[in-house]
Design an enzyme around this catalytic site. Structure first.
Site, PDB file in Angstrom:
ATOM      1  N   GLY A   1       0.821  -1.206   0.000  1.00 40.97           N
ATOM      2  CA  GLY A   1       0.000   0.000   0.000  1.00 40.97           C
ATOM      3  C   GLY A   1       0.851   1.250   0.000  1.00 40.97           C
TER       4      GLY A   1
ATOM      5  CD  GLU B   1     -14.842  16.700   4.121  1.00 39.98           C
ATOM      6  OE1 GLU B   1     -14.060  17.275   4.881  1.00 39.98           O
ATOM      7  OE2 GLU B   1     -14.605  15.600   3.591  1.00 39.98           O
TER       8      GLU B   1
ATOM      9  N   GLY C   1      -0.286   4.426   0.421  1.00 40.41           N
ATOM     10  CA  GLY C   1      -1.076   5.531   0.959  1.00 40.41           C
ATOM     11  C   GLY C   1      -0.277   6.295   1.998  1.00 40.41           C
ATOM     12  CG  PHE C   2      -2.167   9.569   4.114  1.00 43.24           C
ATOM     13  CD1 PHE C   2      -1.528  10.706   3.654  1.00 43.24           C
ATOM     14  CD2 PHE C   2      -3.541   9.469   3.956  1.00 43.24           C
ATOM     15  CE1 PHE C   2      -2.238  11.725   3.046  1.00 43.24           C
ATOM     16  CE2 PHE C   2      -4.268  10.480   3.346  1.00 43.24           C
ATOM     17  CZ  PHE C   2      -3.618  11.613   2.887  1.00 43.24           C
ATOM     18  N   GLY C   3       0.104   5.802   5.206  1.00 43.18           N
ATOM     19  CA  GLY C   3       0.903   4.966   6.095  1.00 43.18           C
ATOM     20  C   GLY C   3       2.081   4.327   5.402  1.00 43.18           C
TER      21      GLY C   3
ATOM     22  CB  ALA D   1      -4.441  11.296   6.853  1.00 43.66           C
TER      23      ALA D   1
END
Lengths: 450, 450
Positions: B11, B184, B13-15, B334
């Site tokens: 992954g 949102e 992503g952020f991590g 996040a």
């Protein structure tokens, strides 16, 4: 629509939009029809194909272009036929087509017109070269440009996944056609390979990647003067492009390109920049086409034998002498389309107002230009000015930015370019494919990994 | 790979990216695996869904993020299995999958690891609501966000093509879930309808378009304080959103949403913002999952029963008390992913260097925020600061711009936003669909009209 005549414009490109604008303040209703809901800035498609710009940078929604003109509406549809007697087009609304491809739309709609302007642009012409339609990738639409980019990135990812051992021809791109588009895509691709990919793919020997530019004539950029041709060729060679002139393509297959001379180049990516013809909508309309499937028009850009029907831009075959320009037929340039659009808009406006029709269409040639890469271009203005190298590139850059329809696009493109110029690190190397949308459509999770 | 341990991170992503960065200067080889070649900035996906940003604005190529770290490589692949005995992952390289969807990839590759970090993020959770998987549209991936945008635009185009007579529910969007994502997307969609579409669709009575936000609990933004909840609700209502609280969805079909109360809303667009679960790769790995398909980890973010295997971010079920935070399980933010990534990177680095492992993972909660639309947001920082309205919106804007990975993306997003803010005329309303790419692939002309 009772009293006001209805003008239907097929195509929201340079010609169609110019025509619509010329009609915005005339007492007519206008409908622009296009099978995309956006206009494409074709002169920069090669940048999308070489991961310098994102798709959205060179596309602009038609409705955004038209929103200042409340009497000009848009129809997102493909034209599939016409009844000339009732003056009615048969359409397939794109919004009624299946959302995620696979299968044709079924419903047909109709659209009546008083005036019809065919401004549907062009399409690739493979000239019947065996295998070209199946294996070569054209660069005429946004989808085609994204397709080239995705494919090249896939080949490099595949080579990286295979431990740095690419398939035969996996890192080779052959560009067929040495006109402006071929020169532009070859130069930009060579720069991508030389400046960007080595850091992106540390496990690959990117120096082995090849860009081969093939031209059947004895020189590149046939429309340009000798010095421009030489400058283009020298610059491409310095960038690492293998330039092959006097070489004709006999056939193309999934593994490479075979020349008439018998030589073969292994290449898993073949870009076809060798020919354009009129968009196939001329067939749906049953109009007479001449050379390259273009609709024959008279000196007033009218389609002979049809009342109040015009054709402009890449889909029209416009006699150059009648338009006061050198050569046989006017070339497929944005300038030709825009001037034609403005002329036909004025002509329809005059008719609607009961004024006399304008004289025959005159084309004012402003010149030609092609970019070869970073700080390299050739410019030949019709007033005799010739530029090469950095001055030509700056002129090319400024003119294209000025051209770009929609101020937001212009600023975004400028920013993207400026940034790339400084760091050679385009952020446009996304592989975003139908599979992705398909997954989402089926409701299956598509987040992150897995 | 002989001497140096090989860390595989699933992954990007952020991590995952934070973990890779923490390992960049450690004596290990790192491979980041993702089934996309780009990272997605998920907090802004709702902007893509509501035509405020283009897809490329919230995506950044993984290789661009990693190019400063030559020892960190990338593999564009999907994980389909694991052999824990030999510590080898089974992969399907995305570059070997058919280029234009339709049909699964066949070849399997393998990737050995010494350390494994599972950072594959989440996926939508429909909680078994009948019809949701088929008819509701999640907002967790870039493809899903583009899917929502395309679908809404198609419905408006269809209504325009039908002479301004929309299908039942054609101009209605129901958003299920009153958390930050739901708030949102509902707020931004209402603004799109109120400020942008009336000029885009002069032939439509856009005032009839509806946005309905449905929440099963008695209030929106359950994680926020009473004043924030009230502010969110009042702002949404002022923007024209129909807020339905205490209302549970019983079923969804192609024509609308039926509540448990028996009431039905006709709507051809249903956005599902009601639930997230761990990405399905946990099943391919055969790891124990707890609530919502998330992988159970210990206080060191290790997967119990497995040696040198960690899970972080949305796919991990992290005990909040063990991490020194309030609540049960750490939320899917996040911040949680990034802090987890940094922690695991440090832990692996310590192990590789023969240093002592760090203490248990501690989560530093910085606070929560949600935007409700133009100049409206709610911010609750953990230091007690509370902001609403314009100040909150400015704080939200600044923080998100700061966050955006990749400086080019950040500048481009800022520009886009600034421009939209001034003219309410986003250029992001492109409908660019798989059909387009499919046409190009088949070599069929795709230029302009026809």
């Amino acid at each position: 629509m009772a009293a006001r005549p209805h003008v239907v414009i097929l195509g929201a490109g340079f010609g169609g939009l110019r025509c619509a604008e010329a009609l915005a303040d005339v007492a007519v209703d206008v409908t622009v029809v296009d099978r995309n809901n956006f206009s494409t800035f074709q002169p920069l498609l090669y940048q999308v194909a070489t991961a310098g710009l994102n798709a959205a940078d060179v596309a602009y929604p038609v409705r955004s272009s038209l929103r200042r003109h409340p009497r000009v509406d848009f129809r997102w549809a493909e034209v599939v036929g016409v009844d000339w007697r009732t003056r009615t087009l048969a359409l397939v609304d794109q919004s009624s087509a299946p959302e995620h491809g696979g299968g044709a739309a079924v419903e047909r709609a109709s659209l009546a017109f008083d005036h019809l302007v065919v401004a549907a642009g062009g399409a690739v012409n493979f000239f019947g070269v065996p295998g070209a339609a199946e294996h070569a990738r054209p660069l005429y639409s946004l989808a085609e440009a994204v397709g080239v980019r995705n494919h090249v990135l896939r080949e490099f990812e595949a080579a990286a996944a295979a431990g740095g051992r690419p398939a035969s021809g996996g890192l080779t791109v052959v560009v067929v056609g040495g006109g402006p588009t071929g020169v532009e895509v070859a130069g930009a691709m060579a720069e991508l390979f030389a400046k960007v990919f080595p850091a992106d793919y540390p496990s690959l020997d990117v120096a082995r990647a090849r860009v081969v530019l093939v031209e059947a004539a004895p020189h590149l950029l046939g429309a340009f003067g000798a010095k421009s041709r030489r400058h283009a060729r020298d610059t491409l060679v310095a960038k690492g492009v293998e330039v092959r002139i006097d070489e004709q393509v006999a056939s193309i297959d999934g593994g490479g390109v075979t020349f008439v001379s018998g030589e073969r180049i292994e290449a898993r990516t073949v870009v076809w920049a060798a020919g354009v013809q009129g968009a196939p909508v001329s067939r749906a309309l049953g109009l007479d086409t001449g050379k390259g499937g273009r609709i024959v028009v008279d000196a007033h850009l009218r389609v002979p034998g049809h009342d109040r029907v015009w054709a402009i831009g890449d889909i029209a075959q416009i006699d150059a002498r009648a338009a006061g320009a050198p050569g046989d037929v006017l070339p497929g340039l944005a300038q030709v389309a825009m001037q034609g659009g403005r002329y036909v808009g004025t002509a329809i406006g005059a008719e609607a107002a009961g004024r006399a029709a304008p004289g025959p269409f005159r084309y004012r040639d402003k010149g030609i230009m092609a970019t070869i890469g970073r700080r390299a271009a050739v410019v030949e203005l019709s007033n005799g000015v010739r530029l090469w190298g950095t001055p030509a590139w700056l002129a090319w850059l400024g003119l294209h930015l000025l051209f770009l329809s929609g101020i937001r696009n212009r600023a975004s493109v400028l920013l993207n370019w400026a940034w790339n110029y400084v760091v050679w690190n385009p952020a446009s190397r996304l592989i975003f494919e139908p599979r992705d949308l398909g997954r989402s459509a089926s409701g299956v999770a598509a987040g992150g990994q897995g």
